[in-house]
Design an enzyme around this catalytic site. Structure first.
Site, PDB file in Angstrom:
ATOM      1  N   TYR A 116       2.084  -9.502   1.860  1.00 30.83           N
ATOM      2  CA  TYR A 116       1.619  -9.626   0.470  1.00 30.83           C
ATOM      3  C   TYR A 116       2.809  -9.514  -0.490  1.00 30.83           C
ATOM      4  CZ  TYR A 116      -0.631  -8.314  -3.940  1.00 30.83           C
ATOM      5  OH  TYR A 116      -1.011  -8.246  -5.258  1.00 30.83           O
ATOM      6  N   GLY A 149     -13.053 -12.916  -5.891  1.00 25.91           N
ATOM      7  CA  GLY A 149     -13.691 -12.738  -7.202  1.00 25.91           C
ATOM      8  C   GLY A 149     -15.202 -12.699  -7.050  1.00 25.91           C
ATOM      9  N   ARG A 187       1.892   6.863  -6.980  1.00 25.02           N
ATOM     10  CA  ARG A 187       1.784   5.549  -7.609  1.00 25.02           C
ATOM     11  C   ARG A 187       1.852   5.673  -9.122  1.00 25.02           C
ATOM     12  NH1 ARG A 187       2.629   4.156  -3.243  1.00 25.02           N
ATOM     13  NH2 ARG A 187       1.513   2.717  -1.884  1.00 25.02           N
TER      14      ARG A 187
HETATM   15  C1  UD1 Z   1      -0.228  -2.567  -3.683  1.00 19.32           C
HETATM   16  C2  UD1 Z   1       0.842  -2.765  -4.746  1.00 19.32           C
HETATM   17  C3  UD1 Z   1       0.207  -3.162  -6.050  1.00 19.32           C
HETATM   18  C4  UD1 Z   1      -0.706  -4.367  -5.830  1.00 19.32           C
HETATM   19  C5  UD1 Z   1      -1.753  -4.002  -4.786  1.00 19.32           C
HETATM   20  C6  UD1 Z   1      -2.679  -5.156  -4.468  1.00 19.32           C
HETATM   21  C7  UD1 Z   1       2.622  -1.187  -4.128  1.00 19.32           C
HETATM   22  C8  UD1 Z   1       3.393  -0.003  -4.536  1.00 19.32           C
HETATM   23  N1  UD1 Z   1       1.598  -1.531  -4.929  1.00 19.32           N
HETATM   24  O1  UD1 Z   1      -1.013  -1.516  -4.024  1.00 19.32           O
HETATM   25  O2  UD1 Z   1       1.198  -3.505  -6.991  1.00 19.32           O
HETATM   26  O3  UD1 Z   1      -1.342  -4.694  -7.022  1.00 19.32           O
HETATM   27  O4  UD1 Z   1      -1.087  -3.670  -3.586  1.00 19.32           O
HETATM   28  O5  UD1 Z   1      -3.729  -4.694  -3.713  1.00 19.32           O
HETATM   29  O6  UD1 Z   1       2.912  -1.807  -3.138  1.00 19.32           O
HETATM   30  N2  UD1 Z   1      -5.388   4.739  -0.016  1.00 19.32           N
HETATM   31  C9  UD1 Z   1      -6.020   5.900   0.429  1.00 19.32           C
HETATM   32  N3  UD1 Z   1      -7.356   5.845   0.633  1.00 19.32           N
HETATM   33  C10 UD1 Z   1      -8.117   4.738   0.424  1.00 19.32           C
HETATM   34  C11 UD1 Z   1      -7.467   3.561  -0.041  1.00 19.32           C
HETATM   35  C12 UD1 Z   1      -6.101   3.592  -0.240  1.00 19.32           C
HETATM   36  O7  UD1 Z   1      -5.373   6.921   0.640  1.00 19.32           O
HETATM   37  O8  UD1 Z   1      -9.333   4.790   0.640  1.00 19.32           O
HETATM   38  C13 UD1 Z   1      -3.941   4.803  -0.228  1.00 19.32           C
HETATM   39  C14 UD1 Z   1      -3.172   3.641   0.354  1.00 19.32           C
HETATM   40  O9  UD1 Z   1      -2.893   3.852   1.710  1.00 19.32           O
HETATM   41  C15 UD1 Z   1      -1.930   3.658  -0.542  1.00 19.32           C
HETATM   42  C16 UD1 Z   1      -2.455   4.110  -1.899  1.00 19.32           C
HETATM   43  O10 UD1 Z   1      -3.713   4.739  -1.626  1.00 19.32           O
HETATM   44  O11 UD1 Z   1      -0.998   4.609  -0.060  1.00 19.32           O
HETATM   45  C17 UD1 Z   1      -2.688   2.976  -2.858  1.00 19.32           C
HETATM   46  O12 UD1 Z   1      -3.391   1.967  -2.179  1.00 19.32           O
HETATM   47  P1  UD1 Z   1      -4.045   0.696  -2.909  1.00 19.32           P
HETATM   48  O13 UD1 Z   1      -4.883   1.147  -4.036  1.00 19.32           O
HETATM   49  O14 UD1 Z   1      -4.646  -0.169  -1.867  1.00 19.32           O
HETATM   50  O15 UD1 Z   1      -2.814  -0.022  -3.579  1.00 19.32           O
HETATM   51  P2  UD1 Z   1      -1.314  -0.342  -3.030  1.00 19.32           P
HETATM   52  O16 UD1 Z   1      -1.358  -0.803  -1.632  1.00 19.32           O
HETATM   53  O17 UD1 Z   1      -0.419   0.766  -3.428  1.00 19.32           O
END
Ligand code: UD1
Length: 313
Positions: free
Chosen positions: A143, A37, A211
């Site tokens: 997680y 935070g 997502r």
């Molecule tokens: C996951 C959980 C979500 C939780 C979160 C906590 C799932 C489906 N969702 O989110 O409920 O609140 O963790 O952090 O498991 N990505 C890129 N480029 C970037 C950053 C991320 O391509 O620069 C991709 C990641 O590899 C992933 C997607 O974007 O495939 C979403 O990533 P992120 O926003 O980190 O969230 P989740 O891991 O999906």
């Protein structure tokens, strides 16, 4: 006027819940150890809240924070899949031990209800879409395991001690006050700020990852509804909080291109360990249990988010 406690109040979701409660004239206390935070998230509401800078694992501190509290929103966590893959012990301590610590203090303080930030990651890579709450969980990352364990503790405290609890499985919440600066930041916070600055974003994987991206106002509304719904409809239960629509990372990049005016391309890098390929929620249970509905859709949410980041320079 009720007394609320928000754990993780200096975080993205916690601070947004605090703002909504204050707008309703409620009394807000918050506890945060400022590990993920940020005090800056509380700048506009600082004088109006009773802020306790402490760890939820500190028994004395959480006992003090729960004194006289009617309702708790438990948002404190180390909220990152990749961070948990790197450091599962810290993740477990914050998300599992921390949750038990909050629940014990809430039980002893005779809190009326605890609303818990659960995670869609609990569903893992099961192929069926949309994800429904009656599906078997299949957590992949530490997680996901930790957040799911927290849900089980929630229902256990309801069944064993009668403490009313509700778990909200958040699906990729995004919006104002989400930190874009960490390598572990949510993808929309990163992409939006990078593209506004003209920097190239990177998609991990082939871009087809999808997502159910959920704007923060929907999550805040779900929390307030779940907190005040009749116990018979919510106590001991778990519900998805999402929009019921999904977008791929490629589609998201294209929408953001239009919104931000970014003219460059996107880079590609290998998929992240622990990542789920597709995520989409069925939101009918939340609608039935506490009248949840999507208030702000994905594109409108992205627009609002971008406007907010713009005001942050
Ligand atoms: C996951 C959980 C979500 C939780 C979160 C906590 C799932 C489906 N969702 O989110 O409920 O609140 O963790 O952090 O498991 N990505 C890129 N480029 C970037 C950053 C991320 O391509 O620069 C991709 C990641 O590899 C992933 C997607 O974007 O495939 C979403 O990533 P992120 O926003 O980190 O969230 P989740 O891991 O999906």
């Amino acid at each position: 006027m009720a007394q609320y406690l928000i754990t993780g109040i200096a975080g993205f979701i916690g601070s947004n819940i605090a703002r909504a409660l204050l707008a309703r004239g409620e009394q807000v206390r918050g506890i945060d150890n400022l590990s993920t935070g940020n005090r800056a998230n509380l700048v506009d509401i600082g004088p109006k809240i009773d802020f306790h800078e402490a760890d939820i694992l500190d028994t004395d501190a959480i006992t003090k924070a729960c004194k006289g509290v009617d309702y708790i929103f438990h948002e404190a966590a180390i909220p990152s899949v990749p961070k948990s893959v790197k450091d599962p012990v810290s993740c477990n301590r914050a998300c599992v031990d921390g949750t038990v610590s909050v629940l014990v203090a809430a039980r002893d303080a005779k809190v009326k209800r605890v609303v818990y930030a659960a995670s869609s990651s609990a569903y893992g890579d099961t192929p069926t879409l949309p994800k429904r709450e009656d599906m078997m969980p299949n957590p992949i990352s530490p997680y996901a395991v930790a957040k799911l364990t927290g849900e089980y503790y929630m229902s256990s405290f309801y069944r064993c001690y009668g403490l009313e609890t509700v778990s909200l499985r958040y699906f990729n919440i995004f919006g104002p006050f989400q930190d874009p600066t960490s390598p572990y930041s949510g993808v929309l916070a990163k992409f939006t700020t990078q593209m506004l600055k003209g920097e190239q974003p990177t998609i991990f994987g082939d871009g087809e990852t999808s997502r159910d991206f959920t704007y923060i106002d929907n999550a805040v509304s779900a929390n307030l509804l779940a907190c005040h719904a009749p116990a018979a409809q919510v106590a001991g239960k778990m519900c998805n909080v999402a929009t019921g629509t999904r977008f791929t990372l490629k589609e998201t990049f294209e929408i953001l291109k239009k919104l931000t005016g970014y003219t460059g391309t996107v880079a590609y890098a290998p998929e992240r360990e622990g990542d789920v390929k597709h995520s989409l929620a069925d939101v009918s249970k939340a609608a039935e249990c506490f009248g949840y509905k999507t208030l702000v859709d994905f594109e409108d949410g992205l627009r609002r988010t971008m406007e907010w980041y713009k005001t942050q320079g």
